[in-house]
Design a protein around this motif. Sequence first.
Motif, PDB file in Angstrom:
ATOM      1  N   PRO A 195     -30.446 -99.579 -13.450  1.00 55.06           N
ATOM      2  CA  PRO A 195     -31.585-100.131 -12.703  1.00 55.06           C
ATOM      3  C   PRO A 195     -31.183-101.366 -11.900  1.00 55.06           C
ATOM      4  O   PRO A 195     -30.421-102.216 -12.384  1.00 55.06           O
ATOM      5  CB  PRO A 195     -32.583-100.482 -13.810  1.00 55.06           C
ATOM      6  CG  PRO A 195     -32.249 -99.550 -14.935  1.00 55.06           C
ATOM      7  CD  PRO A 195     -30.758 -99.387 -14.878  1.00 55.06           C
ATOM      8  N   ALA A 196     -31.695-101.470 -10.688  1.00 50.86           N
ATOM      9  CA  ALA A 196     -31.258-102.517  -9.763  1.00 50.86           C
ATOM     10  C   ALA A 196     -31.484-103.916 -10.323  1.00 50.86           C
ATOM     11  O   ALA A 196     -30.678-104.825 -10.083  1.00 50.86           O
ATOM     12  CB  ALA A 196     -31.973-102.358  -8.428  1.00 50.86           C
ATOM     13  N   HIS A 197     -32.567-104.108 -11.081  1.00 47.88           N
ATOM     14  CA  HIS A 197     -32.860-105.457 -11.552  1.00 47.88           C
ATOM     15  C   HIS A 197     -31.879-105.938 -12.617  1.00 47.88           C
ATOM     16  O   HIS A 197     -31.809-107.123 -12.918  1.00 47.88           O
ATOM     17  CB  HIS A 197     -34.297-105.537 -12.085  1.00 47.88           C
ATOM     18  CG  HIS A 197     -34.504-104.822 -13.394  1.00 47.88           C
ATOM     19  ND1 HIS A 197     -34.712-103.462 -13.469  1.00 47.88           N
ATOM     20  CD2 HIS A 197     -34.548-105.284 -14.676  1.00 47.88           C
ATOM     21  CE1 HIS A 197     -34.880-103.108 -14.727  1.00 47.88           C
ATOM     22  NE2 HIS A 197     -34.783-104.190 -15.482  1.00 47.88           N
ATOM     23  N   LEU A 198     -31.077-105.007 -13.208  1.00 46.69           N
ATOM     24  CA  LEU A 198     -30.093-105.383 -14.211  1.00 46.69           C
ATOM     25  C   LEU A 198     -28.709-105.638 -13.614  1.00 46.69           C
ATOM     26  O   LEU A 198     -27.836-106.192 -14.292  1.00 46.69           O
ATOM     27  CB  LEU A 198     -29.974-104.284 -15.282  1.00 46.69           C
ATOM     28  CG  LEU A 198     -31.227-104.023 -16.120  1.00 46.69           C
ATOM     29  CD1 LEU A 198     -30.983-102.849 -17.065  1.00 46.69           C
ATOM     30  CD2 LEU A 198     -31.616-105.270 -16.904  1.00 46.69           C
ATOM     31  N   LEU A 199     -28.501-105.240 -12.359  1.00 47.56           N
ATOM     32  CA  LEU A 199     -27.166-105.333 -11.763  1.00 47.56           C
ATOM     33  C   LEU A 199     -26.625-106.765 -11.709  1.00 47.56           C
ATOM     34  O   LEU A 199     -25.457-107.000 -12.052  1.00 47.56           O
ATOM     35  CB  LEU A 199     -27.172-104.715 -10.370  1.00 47.56           C
ATOM     36  CG  LEU A 199     -27.279-103.184 -10.317  1.00 47.56           C
ATOM     37  CD1 LEU A 199     -27.468-102.713  -8.880  1.00 47.56           C
ATOM     38  CD2 LEU A 199     -26.039-102.537 -10.928  1.00 47.56           C
ATOM     39  N   PRO A 200     -27.408-107.771 -11.280  1.00 51.53           N
ATOM     40  CA  PRO A 200     -26.831-109.123 -11.223  1.00 51.53           C
ATOM     41  C   PRO A 200     -26.372-109.633 -12.588  1.00 51.53           C
ATOM     42  O   PRO A 200     -25.292-110.227 -12.700  1.00 51.53           O
ATOM     43  CB  PRO A 200     -27.987-109.963 -10.667  1.00 51.53           C
ATOM     44  CG  PRO A 200     -28.836-109.004  -9.912  1.00 51.53           C
ATOM     45  CD  PRO A 200     -28.762-107.730 -10.693  1.00 51.53           C
ATOM     46  N   ALA A 201     -27.178-109.392 -13.632  1.00 49.33           N
ATOM     47  CA  ALA A 201     -26.785-109.839 -14.977  1.00 49.33           C
ATOM     48  C   ALA A 201     -25.528-109.121 -15.437  1.00 49.33           C
ATOM     49  O   ALA A 201     -24.615-109.737 -16.014  1.00 49.33           O
ATOM     50  CB  ALA A 201     -27.924-109.606 -15.964  1.00 49.33           C
ATOM     51  N   TYR A 202     -25.453-107.804 -15.159  1.00 48.31           N
ATOM     52  CA  TYR A 202     -24.277-107.025 -15.573  1.00 48.31           C
ATOM     53  C   TYR A 202     -23.029-107.507 -14.840  1.00 48.31           C
ATOM     54  O   TYR A 202     -21.966-107.688 -15.459  1.00 48.31           O
ATOM     55  CB  TYR A 202     -24.519-105.542 -15.293  1.00 48.31           C
ATOM     56  CG  TYR A 202     -23.331-104.664 -15.607  1.00 48.31           C
ATOM     57  CD1 TYR A 202     -23.028-104.297 -16.912  1.00 48.31           C
ATOM     58  CD2 TYR A 202     -22.499-104.185 -14.591  1.00 48.31           C
ATOM     59  CE1 TYR A 202     -21.938-103.495 -17.203  1.00 48.31           C
ATOM     60  CE2 TYR A 202     -21.416-103.382 -14.870  1.00 48.31           C
ATOM     61  CZ  TYR A 202     -21.132-103.037 -16.180  1.00 48.31           C
ATOM     62  OH  TYR A 202     -20.048-102.246 -16.468  1.00 48.31           O
ATOM     63  N   GLN A 203     -23.136-107.732 -13.539  1.00 51.40           N
ATOM     64  CA  GLN A 203     -21.957-108.151 -12.788  1.00 51.40           C
ATOM     65  C   GLN A 203     -21.477-109.531 -13.235  1.00 51.40           C
ATOM     66  O   GLN A 203     -20.276-109.744 -13.427  1.00 51.40           O
ATOM     67  CB  GLN A 203     -22.249-108.163 -11.286  1.00 51.40           C
ATOM     68  CG  GLN A 203     -21.044-108.632 -10.466  1.00 51.40           C
ATOM     69  CD  GLN A 203     -20.983-108.009  -9.093  1.00 51.40           C
ATOM     70  OE1 GLN A 203     -21.933-107.384  -8.645  1.00 51.40           O
ATOM     71  NE2 GLN A 203     -19.855-108.164  -8.416  1.00 51.40           N
ATOM     72  N   SER A 204     -22.386-110.470 -13.405  1.00 50.75           N
ATOM     73  CA  SER A 204     -21.995-111.813 -13.842  1.00 50.75           C
ATOM     74  C   SER A 204     -21.354-111.782 -15.222  1.00 50.75           C
ATOM     75  O   SER A 204     -20.310-112.419 -15.464  1.00 50.75           O
ATOM     76  CB  SER A 204     -23.228-112.717 -13.845  1.00 50.75           C
ATOM     77  OG  SER A 204     -22.911-113.988 -14.363  1.00 50.75           O
ATOM     78  N   LEU A 205     -21.965-111.018 -16.140  1.00 49.52           N
ATOM     79  CA  LEU A 205     -21.445-110.929 -17.505  1.00 49.52           C
ATOM     80  C   LEU A 205     -20.063-110.294 -17.527  1.00 49.52           C
ATOM     81  O   LEU A 205     -19.133-110.795 -18.184  1.00 49.52           O
ATOM     82  CB  LEU A 205     -22.419-110.125 -18.358  1.00 49.52           C
ATOM     83  CG  LEU A 205     -22.002-109.822 -19.797  1.00 49.52           C
ATOM     84  CD1 LEU A 205     -21.762-111.100 -20.587  1.00 49.52           C
ATOM     85  CD2 LEU A 205     -23.074-108.959 -20.474  1.00 49.52           C
TER      86      LEU A 205
END
Length: 325
Positions: free
Chosen positions: A165-175
Motif C-alpha cells: 500500500p502506498a501509504h506504507l512505502l515511505p516508512a518501509y523505505q526509510s526503515l
Amino acid sequence: MNTHPFATLSPDRLLDLVEALGLQPDGRLLALNSYENRVYQVGIEDSDPLILKVYRPSRWSTAALEEEHGFALELAERDIPVVPPLIINGNTLHEHAGFHYALYPRRGGHAPELDDPDTREWLGRMLGRIHALGAVEPFAHRLSLDPQRMGRESRDHILAQGLMPAHLLPAYQSLTDDLLIDIDAAFARAQGYAVIRLHGDCHPGNILWTDQGPHFVDLDDCINGPALQDLWMLLSGERAERAMQLSDVLAGYEDFHPFDLRELHLLEALRTLRLMSHAAWLARRWDDPAFPPAFPWFASGRFWEDHILALREQAAAMQEPPLSV
C-alpha cells in the motif's frame, strides 16, 4: 489463459516424466507441499512410491543442479543423514519435455523437538559433519550468500512491484535504508569468516526426525556462505533462551567442525535478510498461479504492516551485542 511453465504439468505429463526413465507408475499421484518447485509422491508398480521433484524452469543452471545432487551424494556416501536423489540410468538429474527433474526415495519423519537439549546437540553434530565436508571446497556454480542480493535487491524489487500500500512505502523505505546499513556493518564486524558449502535453508521443516535421529531434506537452496546460516533457524524465544539453545547446538557441532565466534555478529543480520528476501520471493512468484491461493494474505495491507513491524523489531535486535555462548 495460463502461460506459466508449470501449467503444462498435467497428471499425464508427470507420469510421462517417470516413464521416460524406464519406470512404470501405477497412476497414483499426490501433490506435496512445495511452491518453488513442484513435488509429488508417485506410485510405482510393484514397488514403493517415489518422490518426483520437478525443478522450476530457468531458476538454476544444469551445472548448479548437478552440483546440488553431487553434494547430497557426497554427504550420503559418508553416512551423513541426507536424502539424495536416486541414480537412474547413470544420472540423478533428468530432462524431458522441457523440465529438469529428479526422483527421490520416500522418507518419513516428523519435525525435531527443538525444546530438547539432547535433540539440539544431536542436530549440532549432524550439521558439524555436513559443514566439515562443505568446508573442503566451495560450490563453483551455486550462489553465495550475498547481503546485497538478499537485502538491497529484495527491497528494491518490493518498492518497484506495487503490491505494498502506498501509504506504507515511505516508512518501509526509510526503515530498510537503515537496516541495510546495519547489515553491512554486521558483515564488516564478522569479516574473515570461512565461506563453505551449506544446506542453505535449514529450517525445522527440512529436518525429519525418526527413532534413528534426524535426516535432512531439500538441498534446493544449498549455497556458499557462513556456517551460522545453517544454525540460526534452530533458535527461537527470548535472548537467554536462544543463547542456551545455541550453546547446545555448538556443543555437538564442534565435535566435528570448529565454529568461528565472529559469525555471531551475523545472527540478526541473517534473520533480517531472510525476512526481506522471503517477502521479495513472494512478490517475484506472484504470477505463479499456485501462489495467490496459497498465500492470500500476502497482497493485504495487514501483511505489510506486520512485515514492517517485524523489520522494526529486527532493527532493535541488531543494536544488541551478539549472543554469548
